[in-house]
Design a protein around this motif. Structure first.
Motif, PDB file in Angstrom:
ATOM      1  N   ALA A 119       0.851  -1.188   0.000  1.00 22.44           N
ATOM      2  CA  ALA A 119       0.000   0.000   0.000  1.00 22.44           C
ATOM      3  C   ALA A 119       0.885   1.235   0.000  1.00 22.44           C
ATOM      4  CB  ALA A 119      -0.915  -0.004   1.232  1.00 22.44           C
ATOM      5  N   CYS A 120       0.447   2.266  -0.700  1.00 25.67           N
ATOM      6  CA  CYS A 120       1.320   3.419  -0.965  1.00 25.67           C
ATOM      7  C   CYS A 120       0.650   4.726  -0.561  1.00 25.67           C
ATOM      8  CB  CYS A 120       1.664   3.437  -2.463  1.00 25.67           C
ATOM      9  SG  CYS A 120       2.666   4.856  -2.951  1.00 25.67           S
ATOM     10  N   GLY A 121       1.470   5.621  -0.040  1.00 25.78           N
ATOM     11  CA  GLY A 121       0.995   6.925   0.420  1.00 25.78           C
ATOM     12  C   GLY A 121       0.664   7.901  -0.689  1.00 25.78           C
ATOM     13  N   VAL A 122       0.723   7.445  -1.945  1.00 27.22           N
ATOM     14  CA  VAL A 122       0.206   8.264  -3.047  1.00 27.22           C
ATOM     15  C   VAL A 122      -1.310   8.078  -3.175  1.00 27.22           C
ATOM     16  CG1 VAL A 122       0.356   8.606  -5.577  1.00 27.22           C
ATOM     17  CG2 VAL A 122       2.426   8.334  -4.232  1.00 27.22           C
ATOM     18  N   THR A 123      -1.848   7.112  -2.426  1.00 27.26           N
ATOM     19  CA  THR A 123      -3.294   6.863  -2.436  1.00 27.26           C
ATOM     20  C   THR A 123      -4.116   8.144  -2.214  1.00 27.26           C
ATOM     21  OG1 THR A 123      -2.927   4.578  -1.748  1.00 27.26           O
ATOM     22  CG2 THR A 123      -5.125   5.501  -1.332  1.00 27.26           C
ATOM     23  N   PRO A 124      -3.709   9.040  -1.311  1.00 25.11           N
ATOM     24  CA  PRO A 124      -4.481  10.292  -1.184  1.00 25.11           C
ATOM     25  C   PRO A 124      -4.541  11.095  -2.482  1.00 25.11           C
ATOM     26  CG  PRO A 124      -3.081  10.004   0.738  1.00 25.11           C
ATOM     27  CD  PRO A 124      -2.701   8.926  -0.232  1.00 25.11           C
ATOM     28  N   GLN A 125      -3.495  11.042  -3.302  1.00 24.57           N
ATOM     29  CA  GLN A 125      -3.534  11.779  -4.571  1.00 24.57           C
ATOM     30  C   GLN A 125      -4.562  11.152  -5.514  1.00 24.57           C
ATOM     31  OE1 GLN A 125       0.335  12.891  -6.165  1.00 24.57           O
ATOM     32  NE2 GLN A 125       1.254  12.759  -4.132  1.00 24.57           N
ATOM     33  N   ALA A 126      -4.673   9.836  -5.470  1.00 28.02           N
ATOM     34  CA  ALA A 126      -5.704   9.170  -6.273  1.00 28.02           C
ATOM     35  C   ALA A 126      -7.087   9.590  -5.798  1.00 28.02           C
ATOM     36  CB  ALA A 126      -5.540   7.649  -6.184  1.00 28.02           C
ATOM     37  N   ALA A 127      -7.241   9.782  -4.472  1.00 33.89           N
ATOM     38  CA  ALA A 127      -8.529  10.230  -3.935  1.00 33.89           C
ATOM     39  C   ALA A 127      -8.819  11.670  -4.359  1.00 33.89           C
ATOM     40  CB  ALA A 127      -8.536  10.116  -2.408  1.00 33.89           C
ATOM     41  N   VAL A 128      -7.785  12.497  -4.391  1.00 29.87           N
ATOM     42  CA  VAL A 128      -7.963  13.889  -4.850  1.00 29.87           C
ATOM     43  C   VAL A 128      -8.506  13.891  -6.272  1.00 29.87           C
ATOM     44  CG1 VAL A 128      -6.666  15.941  -5.600  1.00 29.87           C
ATOM     45  CG2 VAL A 128      -6.251  14.956  -3.325  1.00 29.87           C
ATOM     46  N   MET A 129      -7.930  13.018  -7.117  1.00 33.46           N
ATOM     47  CA  MET A 129      -8.371  12.947  -8.514  1.00 33.46           C
ATOM     48  C   MET A 129      -9.781  12.379  -8.619  1.00 33.46           C
ATOM     49  SD  MET A 129      -4.986  11.778 -10.692  1.00 33.46           S
ATOM     50  CE  MET A 129      -4.039  10.909  -9.459  1.00 33.46           C
ATOM     51  N   ALA A 130     -10.007  11.243  -7.950  1.00 29.56           N
ATOM     52  CA  ALA A 130     -11.294  10.546  -8.089  1.00 29.56           C
ATOM     53  C   ALA A 130     -12.438  11.365  -7.505  1.00 29.56           C
ATOM     54  CB  ALA A 130     -11.223   9.176  -7.406  1.00 29.56           C
ATOM     55  N   SER A 131     -12.136  12.200  -6.521  1.00 34.22           N
ATOM     56  CA  SER A 131     -13.194  12.907  -5.790  1.00 34.22           C
ATOM     57  C   SER A 131     -13.336  14.353  -6.250  1.00 34.22           C
ATOM     58  CB  SER A 131     -12.880  12.883  -4.287  1.00 34.22           C
ATOM     59  OG  SER A 131     -12.494  11.585  -3.859  1.00 34.22           O
ATOM     60  N   GLY A 132     -12.490  14.786  -7.169  1.00 34.75           N
ATOM     61  CA  GLY A 132     -12.577  16.166  -7.633  1.00 34.75           C
ATOM     62  C   GLY A 132     -12.385  17.187  -6.520  1.00 34.75           C
ATOM     63  N   VAL A 133     -11.431  16.907  -5.628  1.00 31.89           N
ATOM     64  CA  VAL A 133     -11.175  17.826  -4.516  1.00 31.89           C
ATOM     65  C   VAL A 133     -10.816  19.206  -5.094  1.00 31.89           C
ATOM     66  CG1 VAL A 133      -9.620  18.304  -2.578  1.00 31.89           C
ATOM     67  CG2 VAL A 133     -10.454  15.970  -2.977  1.00 31.89           C
ATOM     68  N   PRO A 134     -11.452  20.289  -4.585  1.00 31.81           N
ATOM     69  CA  PRO A 134     -11.260  21.599  -5.212  1.00 31.81           C
ATOM     70  C   PRO A 134      -9.833  22.122  -5.159  1.00 31.81           C
ATOM     71  CG  PRO A 134     -12.620  21.757  -3.214  1.00 31.81           C
ATOM     72  CD  PRO A 134     -12.489  20.311  -3.535  1.00 31.81           C
ATOM     73  N   PHE A 135      -9.112  21.824  -4.057  1.00 31.13           N
ATOM     74  CA  PHE A 135      -7.734  22.312  -3.966  1.00 31.13           C
ATOM     75  C   PHE A 135      -6.926  21.420  -3.047  1.00 31.13           C
ATOM     76  CE2 PHE A 135      -4.258  24.950  -2.337  1.00 31.13           C
ATOM     77  CZ  PHE A 135      -3.690  25.314  -3.549  1.00 31.13           C
ATOM     78  N   ALA A 136      -5.719  21.099  -3.471  1.00 29.66           N
ATOM     79  CA  ALA A 136      -4.816  20.316  -2.635  1.00 29.66           C
ATOM     80  C   ALA A 136      -3.380  20.586  -3.050  1.00 29.66           C
ATOM     81  CB  ALA A 136      -5.123  18.819  -2.760  1.00 29.66           C
ATOM     82  N   VAL A 137      -2.506  20.484  -2.067  1.00 26.13           N
ATOM     83  CA  VAL A 137      -1.061  20.464  -2.326  1.00 26.13           C
ATOM     84  C   VAL A 137      -0.571  19.110  -1.839  1.00 26.13           C
ATOM     85  CG1 VAL A 137       1.174  21.512  -1.777  1.00 26.13           C
ATOM     86  CG2 VAL A 137      -0.875  22.951  -1.958  1.00 26.13           C
TER      87      VAL A 137
END
Lengths: 268, 268
Positions: free
Chosen positions: B231-249
């Motif tokens: 399991a990889c800590g890039v998973t949150p970035q996949a969630a940002v993409m899949a969920s259309g998060v308005p803003f993230a760094v």
């Protein structure tokens, strides 16, 4: 079905039967009930305290390992099929402005009163008591049929938002030649408090009288035994008190939520 | 000072020097940098997404083990003295509405733009790469001086609030007779992804072409080696993409936050 499968099914059935008893009003400490099934501490807070609490838990993972979060308006958990977190614990405590105001066997009215409670289920050291016993280490409060002894220490937790408080610990007297084994065995369950936080002198962590626990029952310590202290899931209740949280529902210490999850699930 | 103390102090100094280089603008993947010091993934989100994310992390502890949370308005972490989470990672990614819009070496302006970012530091599998190598297990991307290979799988994470997405994994080719050792060794680091989530057939977890990672670099697999997936800590970035998060760094994959915490701290 092989004997191990049968044993697992019997344990799940025992967990379900215990929850049904508690739902019907039975009140009893849960140490030793449904052996092999994970037990959990519980705290439910109004929605606007949920962030502070989840952050407090993240910052204090030894006393507050979160096993599941049940969002506002929901009462089911993945940890136990068909269970209701409002009714399936033997005894609940009701807190207002940091003060314990009531103990009840059914928390449903309080969830209705405060529409938005978020429920946190937190690991419990009972989870590694079965492995301790399987290794031939006596767990005294189970032998004696009493509640585990718990103490508020002088160790401050890391605060989060409006939440602060000291760590609560549970104590088990362990024969000196098994202390090391008890550390190793419990250490393999890091998400249910893991290894002890202190071994030996109670005064060093602010416990003035080992015979007078702050929660639970006194537990006798025999000659040749060392008091061993584990981080305890009653720590959130100490935070409720220390922080003057306006409203909370918790389990009563030692009266846990029994899940359908085998202890082994938390073994690393 | 004994040799082990000297080694620890040199490792802390290497971590501090690496952070200073990244703060000054150096861009490089961090695998193998400051060996023995824990590295962390990073995601920073507007305050009103923080609860959803912390809950998402709690529900998906294997890909998203939270090591520290830096509250809105703060930029320091207990994990690294004097560090600033806005500048001390070699490369940041800027996300708008779930889309990657920029890569920068200094995230400070974006924190200023969105006054209330909450920063999450998340465990990284690099933490157990030193113990793997100490056990004589080759870590190929370190041998080859490349970034680790990462893939988006077909395994859905448990959603939380507005956040959903699939698990991202990192892959290391391991000699067949060392796969078991690699599982045991990494399993003793449960708060930095722990044991593998999959061993063998990439197609079984939705990876069509092992030679084309979604993040990082392709890593060669030699005859007799098995692809092993953590399991990889890039998973949150996949969630940002899949969920259309308005803003993230976030950090750029493989370009981690290097802490002053020895890997051993997360060993159980």
């Amino acid at each position: 079905m092989n004997p191990l499968q049968a044993k697992h099914q019997a344990a799940v059935a025992a967990a379900q039967a215990a929850r049904a008893d508690y739902r019907a009003g039975k009140v009893t400490p849960t140490a030793g009930v449904a052996p092999g099934m994970t037990q959990a501490n519980m705290i439910a807070l109004p929605r606007d305290w949920a962030w502070d609490f989840l952050l407090y838990a993240q910052r204090n993972p030894k006393p507050c390992p979160v096993l599941d979060v049940v969002e506002a308006g929901a009462h089911q958990t993945l940890l136990a099929a068909g269970a209701d977190v409002r009714t399936d614990i033997p005894l609940y405590r009701i807190w207002r402005d940091g003060q314990l105001v009531d103990e009840v066997t059914d928390a449903t009215p309080f969830y209705a009163e405060h529409g938005g409670l978020v429920t946190f289920l937190i690991g419990c050291s009972f989870t590694f008591e079965t492995p301790l016993q399987q290794a031939g280490i006596e767990v005294r409060h189970i032998t004696d049929g009493s509640n585990v002894a718990m103490y508020t220490t002088n160790r401050a937790c890391r605060s989060a938002g409006r939440l602060r408080g000291n760590m609560v610990v549970s104590m088990r007297p362990i024969a000196a030649d098994r202390v090391s084994d008890a550390c190793l065995i419990s250490g393999r369950f890091p998400s249910v408090h893991g290894a002890p936080v202190h071994v030996g002198d109670p005064a060093a962590i602010g416990i003035a009288d080992i015979g007078c626990p702050d929660f639970g029952d006194p537990v006798r310590i025999e000659p040749g035994e060392v008091p061993v202290f584990w981080a305890c899931g009653v720590t959130p209740q100490a935070a409720v008190m220390a922080s003057g949280v306006p409203f909370a529902v918790t389990h009563a210490p030692g009266h846990m939520f029994i899940t359908d999850v085998p202890d082994e699930h938390y073994h690393v």
